[in-house]
Design a protein around this motif. Structure first.
Motif, PDB file in Angstrom:
ATOM      1  N   LEU A 199       3.076 -12.038  -5.367  1.00  0.00           N
ATOM      2  CA  LEU A 199       2.747 -11.169  -4.235  1.00  0.00           C
ATOM      3  C   LEU A 199       3.074 -11.853  -2.910  1.00  0.00           C
ATOM      4  O   LEU A 199       3.658 -11.240  -2.008  1.00  0.00           O
ATOM      5  N   VAL A 200       2.689 -13.133  -2.778  1.00  0.00           N
ATOM      6  CA  VAL A 200       2.955 -13.865  -1.537  1.00  0.00           C
ATOM      7  C   VAL A 200       4.453 -14.064  -1.341  1.00  0.00           C
ATOM      8  O   VAL A 200       4.972 -13.951  -0.220  1.00  0.00           O
ATOM      9  N   GLY A 217       9.610  -9.018   2.614  1.00  0.00           N
ATOM     10  CA  GLY A 217      10.698  -8.072   2.403  1.00  0.00           C
ATOM     11  C   GLY A 217      10.307  -6.616   2.654  1.00  0.00           C
ATOM     12  O   GLY A 217      10.973  -5.911   3.422  1.00  0.00           O
ATOM     13  N   PRO A 218       9.209  -6.141   2.049  1.00  0.00           N
ATOM     14  CA  PRO A 218       8.837  -4.736   2.260  1.00  0.00           C
ATOM     15  C   PRO A 218       8.395  -4.401   3.680  1.00  0.00           C
ATOM     16  O   PRO A 218       8.376  -3.221   4.047  1.00  0.00           O
ATOM     17  N   ILE A 219       8.006  -5.395   4.500  1.00  0.00           N
ATOM     18  CA  ILE A 219       7.559  -5.118   5.872  1.00  0.00           C
ATOM     19  C   ILE A 219       8.457  -5.835   6.879  1.00  0.00           C
ATOM     20  O   ILE A 219       8.009  -6.218   7.962  1.00  0.00           O
ATOM     21  N   ALA A 232       3.845  -5.826  -4.128  1.00  0.00           N
ATOM     22  CA  ALA A 232       4.091  -6.058  -2.707  1.00  0.00           C
ATOM     23  C   ALA A 232       4.852  -4.898  -2.083  1.00  0.00           C
ATOM     24  O   ALA A 232       4.707  -4.626  -0.875  1.00  0.00           O
ATOM     25  N   PHE A 233       5.662  -4.184  -2.870  1.00  0.00           N
ATOM     26  CA  PHE A 233       6.381  -3.021  -2.357  1.00  0.00           C
ATOM     27  C   PHE A 233       5.421  -1.890  -1.981  1.00  0.00           C
ATOM     28  O   PHE A 233       5.752  -1.037  -1.146  1.00  0.00           O
ATOM     29  N   LEU A 234       4.232  -1.868  -2.597  1.00  0.00           N
ATOM     30  CA  LEU A 234       3.247  -0.840  -2.281  1.00  0.00           C
ATOM     31  C   LEU A 234       2.245  -1.316  -1.235  1.00  0.00           C
ATOM     32  O   LEU A 234       1.939  -0.591  -0.284  1.00  0.00           O
ATOM     33  N   ILE A 235       1.725  -2.541  -1.432  1.00  0.00           N
ATOM     34  CA  ILE A 235       0.667  -3.035  -0.553  1.00  0.00           C
ATOM     35  C   ILE A 235       1.157  -3.211   0.877  1.00  0.00           C
ATOM     36  O   ILE A 235       0.483  -2.810   1.832  1.00  0.00           O
ATOM     37  N   ILE A 270      -0.701  -6.964   9.958  1.00  0.00           N
ATOM     38  CA  ILE A 270      -0.058  -8.061   9.233  1.00  0.00           C
ATOM     39  C   ILE A 270      -1.032  -9.218   9.062  1.00  0.00           C
ATOM     40  O   ILE A 270      -1.134  -9.828   7.998  1.00  0.00           O
ATOM     41  N   GLN A 271      -1.788  -9.512  10.138  1.00  0.00           N
ATOM     42  CA  GLN A 271      -2.758 -10.603  10.064  1.00  0.00           C
ATOM     43  C   GLN A 271      -3.837 -10.295   9.027  1.00  0.00           C
ATOM     44  O   GLN A 271      -4.304 -11.197   8.312  1.00  0.00           O
ATOM     45  N   PHE A 272      -4.223  -9.035   8.928  1.00  0.00           N
ATOM     46  CA  PHE A 272      -5.209  -8.631   7.920  1.00  0.00           C
ATOM     47  C   PHE A 272      -4.683  -8.884   6.505  1.00  0.00           C
ATOM     48  O   PHE A 272      -5.415  -9.382   5.634  1.00  0.00           O
ATOM     49  N   VAL A 273      -3.411  -8.559   6.268  1.00  0.00           N
ATOM     50  CA  VAL A 273      -2.803  -8.809   4.961  1.00  0.00           C
ATOM     51  C   VAL A 273      -2.780 -10.304   4.659  1.00  0.00           C
ATOM     52  O   VAL A 273      -3.126 -10.738   3.545  1.00  0.00           O
ATOM     53  N   LEU A 274      -2.409 -11.117   5.651  1.00  0.00           N
ATOM     54  CA  LEU A 274      -2.341 -12.562   5.451  1.00  0.00           C
ATOM     55  C   LEU A 274      -3.724 -13.146   5.172  1.00  0.00           C
ATOM     56  O   LEU A 274      -3.876 -14.013   4.296  1.00  0.00           O
TER      57      LEU A 274
END
Length: 466
Positions: A54-55, A60-62, A184-187, A216-220
């Motif tokens: 995932l990491v 790529g997706p974003i 990762a393509f969905l999340i 983005i920071q929330f995802v990280l």
């Protein structure tokens, strides 16, 4: 449970034939046992693999959102993806650590790299120059976990699972990392808005950069928290092996590190099957990485290309576990399963390649045909990974599982790197990539047909234990 180096006594076989009693010809039975905790160990390892995948595929997706927030270039995005194969370069060190100190020590080090890398990516620096360097460093550290995550599945299954569950455990442990990269393509797109979600004030378009950056920071932060929790769980409980091994093969003594490398490099049967695995999987990984570019001439959108990639990986994971379970029930059929898989992969790849050349072949090029042929390629190739890993172990036994799989996964990453390197020179017309994929599948099928299989580990478990 500790990570200290094992002693010579600990490396001796745990199961040995009992000494015959005085004045009798009978022998004591060889005992083995499986523990319920094996599913917890498998779950922990699989979750780490999921997070590593995932990491690796976070950016790529974003990529469009990341370019606007962090001022990334297209080269930055490509390098962020490339850190995964680059992190595999010190694979010999991880294989040595796995062989000498066990799976726990190697997995702890890999999990530490993952949590440190996730932490570096999450530091909210205002200076974008240093922030980009922190993100690149975090991706490289995550890539360093790849050798253990991608290679240790057969070692875990042999150490903890009975012979009739080994292939299934190998499939789950080896394919979950693929599922992480697919998710990762969905999340990413669901959590991070695209930069074209704008507010129009008059004739001026303002990018809502702060909101995108916060998402983005929330995802990280979320990924860092999940990895940190897994690291703590592995630190407190992840034994290298059970008190009593589950089979004779799990307890038998293996070759030394140096002897194993020499044995692998001089074994022509192993080199043949290693090429049959590494060439198509390496080419398919590079091909899937630029799938949206390949499908653009066929008028397939980036969103549709992402969904094709997602379902091909998910389908490969599901089908791979199903075929591994079938292999557990009907043992000694690994070669036949792989031959059938790559016959299907060759047909599907040929169908996809000819469909993309519709001007020459006049075949119908519809979204349905492209979806079907492309997803079938992913299903057949991705699902073959655990079957190949089990066949490697059977072929070169008693070479340690981690060393064997480390060599073949390194070769697979090498072919991925070579394909992407060639892509930097020939990027205007990409139909040659489709032919490379088709040729790699046919090449693997021919090697499999010529390969002479053997099941040394299975023979030990079935006959010696009896």
């Amino acid at each position: 449970m500790g990570a200290a180096e094992s002693t010579e006594g600990e490396r001796e076989p745990l199961l040995v034939p009992a000494q015959p009693a005085t004045n009798t010809t009978s022998t004591q039975p060889v005992f083995s046992r499986v523990y319920g905790r094996r599913w917890f160990v498998l779950t922990m390892f699989s979750l780490l693999g999921f997070m590593q995948g995932l990491v690796w595929n976070t950016w790529g997706p974003i990529q469009n959102s990341a370019k606007h927030v962090f001022e990334f270039s297209s080269t930055d995005i490509a390098i962020l993806v490339l850190w995964g194969p680059v992190g595999y370069l010190p694979w010999l060190l991880f294989m040595w650590l796995m062989d000498k100190k066990g799976l726990r020590a190697s997995l702890l080090l890999s999990a530490f790299f993952m949590v440190l890398g996730a932490a570096l990516r999450s530091v909210p620096l205002k200076d974008l120059y240093y922030r980009r360097w922190m993100i690149h460093g975090g991706q490289l550290l995550n890539g360093l976990a790849g050798p253990t995550v991608m290679s240790a599945a057969p070692l875990l299954s042999t150490t903890w699972f009975a012979p009739d569950q080994r292939a299934t455990a190998t499939a789950i442990a080896s394919l979950i990392s693929y599922l992480g990269s697919a998710c990762a393509f969905l999340i990413g797109p669901l959590a991070v808005p695209a930069p074209n979600d704008t507010e129009k004030l008059g004739n001026v378009i303002y990018w809502n950069q702060n909101h995108i950056g916060n998402r983005i920071q929330f995802v990280l932060y979320t990924e860092f928290g999940m990895i940190a929790a897994l690291f703590v769980a592995v630190l407190f409980y992840f034994p290298s092996r059970p008190p009593i091994p589950p089979s004779v093969a799990a307890a038998s003594q293996r070759l030394s590190y140096r002897s194993s490398i020499c044995r692998l490099l001089s074994n022509m049967r192993f080199l043949m099957i290693a090429l049959a695995y590494s060439v198509p999987t390496g080419v398919a990984a590079g091909w899937a990485g630029v799938l949206d570019m390949i499908l653009t001439p066929a008028k397939v959108s980036q969103v549709d290309a992402g969904w094709i990639g997602f379902w091909s990986i998910v389908g490969g994971c599901v089908f791979g576990v199903a075929m591994a379970r079938f292999a557990d029930y009907i043992r000694g059929m690994l070669k036949l399963i792989l031959v059938l898989m790559f016959a299907g992969a060759s047909l599907a790849a040929t169908w996809f390649t000819l469909t993309c050349l519709t001007r020459l072949t006049h075949l119908p090029s519809t979204k349905a045909t492209l979806y079907t042929s492309c997803i079938l390629v992913g299903i057949f190739i991705n699902s073959s990974v655990p079957i190949f890993l089990e066949l490697f172990i059977e072929t070169v036994y008693p070479v340690p599982e981690g060393i064997t799989c480390g060599v073949v996964t390194f070769l697979s990453n090498l072919f991925t790197g070579l394909l992407l390197f060639c892509l930097t020179f020939y990027f205007t017309e990409l139909s040659w990539l489709n032919w490379c994929l088709t040729g790699s599948c046919i090449f693997s099928l021919l090697l499999l047909l010529l390969f002479r299989e053997s099941y040394d580990r299975l023979y030990l478990d079935v006959f010696v234990s009896v």
